[in-house]
Design a protein around this motif. Structure first.
Motif, mmCIF file in Angstrom:
data_model
loop_
_atom_site.group_PDB
_atom_site.id
_atom_site.type_symbol
_atom_site.label_atom_id
_atom_site.label_comp_id
_atom_site.label_asym_id
_atom_site.label_seq_id
_atom_site.Cartn_x
_atom_site.Cartn_y
_atom_site.Cartn_z
ATOM 1 N N UNK A 46 0.936 -1.606 0.311
ATOM 2 C CA UNK A 46 0.363 0.081 -0.058
ATOM 3 C C UNK A 46 0.748 1.157 -0.438
ATOM 4 N N UNK A 47 0.319 2.202 -0.116
ATOM 5 C CA UNK A 47 1.045 3.539 -0.736
ATOM 6 C C UNK A 47 1.605 4.291 0.609
ATOM 7 N N UNK A 48 0.651 3.218 1.692
ATOM 8 C CA UNK A 48 1.124 4.213 3.092
ATOM 9 C C UNK A 48 2.355 3.413 4.338
ATOM 10 N N UNK A 49 2.365 2.206 2.920
ATOM 11 C CA UNK A 49 3.259 1.541 3.328
ATOM 12 C C UNK A 49 5.150 2.019 2.962
ATOM 13 N N UNK A 59 9.785 -1.398 6.753
ATOM 14 C CA UNK A 59 8.105 -1.936 6.458
ATOM 15 C C UNK A 59 7.648 -1.916 7.499
ATOM 16 N N UNK A 60 6.268 -1.172 7.983
ATOM 17 C CA UNK A 60 5.275 -1.274 9.263
ATOM 18 C C UNK A 60 5.718 -2.735 9.649
ATOM 19 N N UNK A 61 4.637 -2.912 10.234
ATOM 20 C CA UNK A 61 3.919 -4.496 10.804
ATOM 21 C C UNK A 61 2.990 -4.047 10.766
ATOM 22 N N UNK A 62 2.139 -4.919 10.682
ATOM 23 C CA UNK A 62 0.609 -5.071 10.182
ATOM 24 C C UNK A 62 -0.064 -3.905 11.505
ATOM 25 N N UNK A 63 0.197 -3.867 13.100
ATOM 26 C CA UNK A 63 -0.081 -3.188 14.075
ATOM 27 C C UNK A 63 0.188 -1.757 13.679
ATOM 28 N N UNK A 64 1.906 -1.267 13.205
ATOM 29 C CA UNK A 64 2.743 -0.115 12.418
ATOM 30 C C UNK A 64 1.763 0.519 11.546
ATOM 31 N N UNK A 67 -1.790 1.968 12.392
ATOM 32 C CA UNK A 67 -1.742 2.886 13.682
ATOM 33 C C UNK A 67 -1.275 3.905 12.377
ATOM 34 N N UNK A 68 -0.732 3.724 11.408
ATOM 35 C CA UNK A 68 -0.378 5.054 10.640
ATOM 36 C C UNK A 68 -1.139 5.267 9.624
ATOM 37 N N UNK A 69 -1.853 4.729 9.630
ATOM 38 C CA UNK A 69 -2.919 5.116 8.602
ATOM 39 C C UNK A 69 -4.039 5.649 9.779
ATOM 40 N N UNK A 70 -4.221 5.181 10.700
ATOM 41 C CA UNK A 70 -5.654 5.854 11.524
ATOM 42 C C UNK A 70 -5.015 7.570 12.120
ATOM 43 N N UNK A 71 -3.604 7.190 11.770
ATOM 44 C CA UNK A 71 -2.896 9.249 12.746
ATOM 45 C C UNK A 71 -2.974 9.594 10.858
#
Ligand SMILES: CC(=O)SCCNC(=O)CCNC(=O)[C@H](O)C(C)(C)COP(=O)(O)OP(=O)(O)OC[C@H]1O[C@@H](n2cnc3c(N)ncnc32)[C@H](O)[C@@H]1OP(=O)(O)O
Ligand SMILES: O=C([O-])CC(=O)C(=O)O
Length: 375
Positions: A46-49, A59-64, A67-71
């Motif tokens: 995903x672009x956010x990744x 690369x973020x973990x799923x939780x990270x 949280x990033x998308x939510x932020x």
């Protein structure tokens, strides 16, 4: 000593520093972001990744990622003072000037007080840039004041939602996702180098990004996707396109969306966005623009061995999603912002002011001429 042959004009082929962010044209025509191949990123990420990878280093973990998308979702609203400024900019303002002003005003209202705040400001710009351009566009062109705080999960979906006033189809959200990934980062291109030069003076992040937007605006860089669209939309058949391109080449015109300063045989982003352009053409039932684009690609290779860069098939792909041509380069900004900010952080992390030398070609030292003896 610096190479002073003409081939070094434009600093071509010279290293102007080091980076751990990206390779361009290494091993043939490859492109990697922090070691990951662009084909893998475009297919799986995903672009956010990718933004997280560039801005935060891994690369973020799923939780990270969640949280990033939510932020990012919480950072889409615009300050009233910024909306007031955007409402003053007329409909015929160049949208890249709107982006430049929007970024600069944001920097006035939410100033980076210390380099420790860079991550927060980068995230804020990533979330707010689609809001800035679409708030201005919808207000100046349709007279509506849009609510920029949508619940879309992606930057691309958010952009299209604000532009069209309804959530994007899954196909369009996926196409935007790939497009934003392809545009995110590209080593020491002109706009990124602008950002790094600015950063090297220890300036603030909004100044670095504002300068970079100005560099991306030109048709030899990001502005080429719009210039390509302005060209191909004139042609109704591949035959007409071929005739016109041959004429342009014989007059020595530049064909926008072709060629590259680093790649020699192909731009790896082209095959990916071309596939998406085809998919989107089928979706809208196009029988003109995509065949015209394909013919232009074939003629340019046949006649000049020039290949499409990332911009050429972006033109038709964006057009098929109903995006007005004038907003093409601002979308590039919404993506490349991630690369710019990552480079600013890298520059700050190991800084020396960027200050090359010049070869003087002016007159020899001469005597001052008083005013009455001139003319
Ligand atoms: C995302 C991006 O920013 S990608 C780049 C987007 N820009 C464009 O599409 C604009 C059109 N392309 C160009 O102007 C150039 O190819 C650039 C700016 C991208 C690269 O410029 P350079 O590094 O100077 O190109 P390069 O050295 O490979 O040029 C070689 C020759 O091909 C010609 N050439 C290069 N691109 C083109 C083109 N698009 N159309 C016609 N001729 C071209 C040059 O004029 C040059 O000819 P010359 O030797 O007779 O002077
Ligand atoms: O690298 C360059 O010179 C231009 C380019 O393709 C980009 O910035 O994406």
């Amino acid at each position: 000593m610096a190479d002073k042959t003409p081939s070094s004009t434009g600093l071509r082929g010279m290293s102007a520093g080091s980076t751990a962010l990206c390779t361009v044209g290494k091993d043939g025509s490859g492109l990697t972001y922090r070691g990951y191949d662009i084909h893998d990123l475009a297919e799986h990420a995903r672009f956010e990744e990718v933004a997280y990878l560039l801005l935060k280093g891994t690369l973020p973990t799923q939780d990270e990622l969640d949280a990033y998308v939510a932020t990012l979702k919480t950072l889409r609203g615009l300050p009233d003072a910024l909306k007031t400024v955007l409402e003053q900019l007329p409909a015929d303002t160049h949208p890249m000037d709107v982006m430049r002003t929007g970024c600069s005003v944001l920097g006035n209202l939410e100033t980076e007080a210390s380099f420790g705040e860079q991550q927060a400001h980068s995230d804020r710009m990533l979330a707010a840039f689609p809001s800035i351009i679409n708030y201005w566009y919808r207000f100046s062109h349709e007279g509506v004041r849009i609510d920029t705080e949508t619940d879309d999960d992606s930057v691309g979906g958010h952009f299209l939602h604000l532009l069209h006033g309804k959530p994007a189809s899954e196909l369009h959200a996926r196409a935007m996702n790939v497009s934003l990934i392809l545009y995110a980062e590209h080593e020491f291109n002109a706009s990124t180098f602008t950002a790094r030069v600015c950063a090297s003076t220890l300036s603030d992040i909004h100044s670095c990004v504002t300068g970079a937007i100005g560099s991306l605006r030109g048709p030899l860089h990001g502005g080429a996707n719009e210039a390509a669209m302005d060209m191909i939309e004139n042609w109704q058949t591949p035959e007409e396109a071929e005739h016109e391109i041959l004429g342009m080449l014989s007059r020595g015109d530049k064909i926008m969306g072709f060629g590259h300063a680093i790649y020699r045989e192909s731009d790896p982003r082209n095959a990916i966005i071309k596939q998406w352009s085809k998919k989107l053409a089928e979706d809208v039932g196009d029988s003109v623009l995509y065949p015209v684009s394909e013919r232009v690609e074939a003629v340019m290779w046949r006649e000049k061995k020039l290949f499409c860069n990332a911009d050429f098939f972006h033109a038709s792909a964006y057009h098929f999603m109903g995006i007005p041509t004038k907003l093409f380069t601002p979308i590039f900004v919404c993506s490349r912002l991630t690369g710019w900010c990552a480079h600013v952080a890298e520059q700050r992390g190991n800084n020396r002011i960027i200050r090359p030398s010049a070869d003087y070609v002016g007159p020899e030292k001469r005597d001052w001429v008083p005013m009455e003896q001139r003319g």
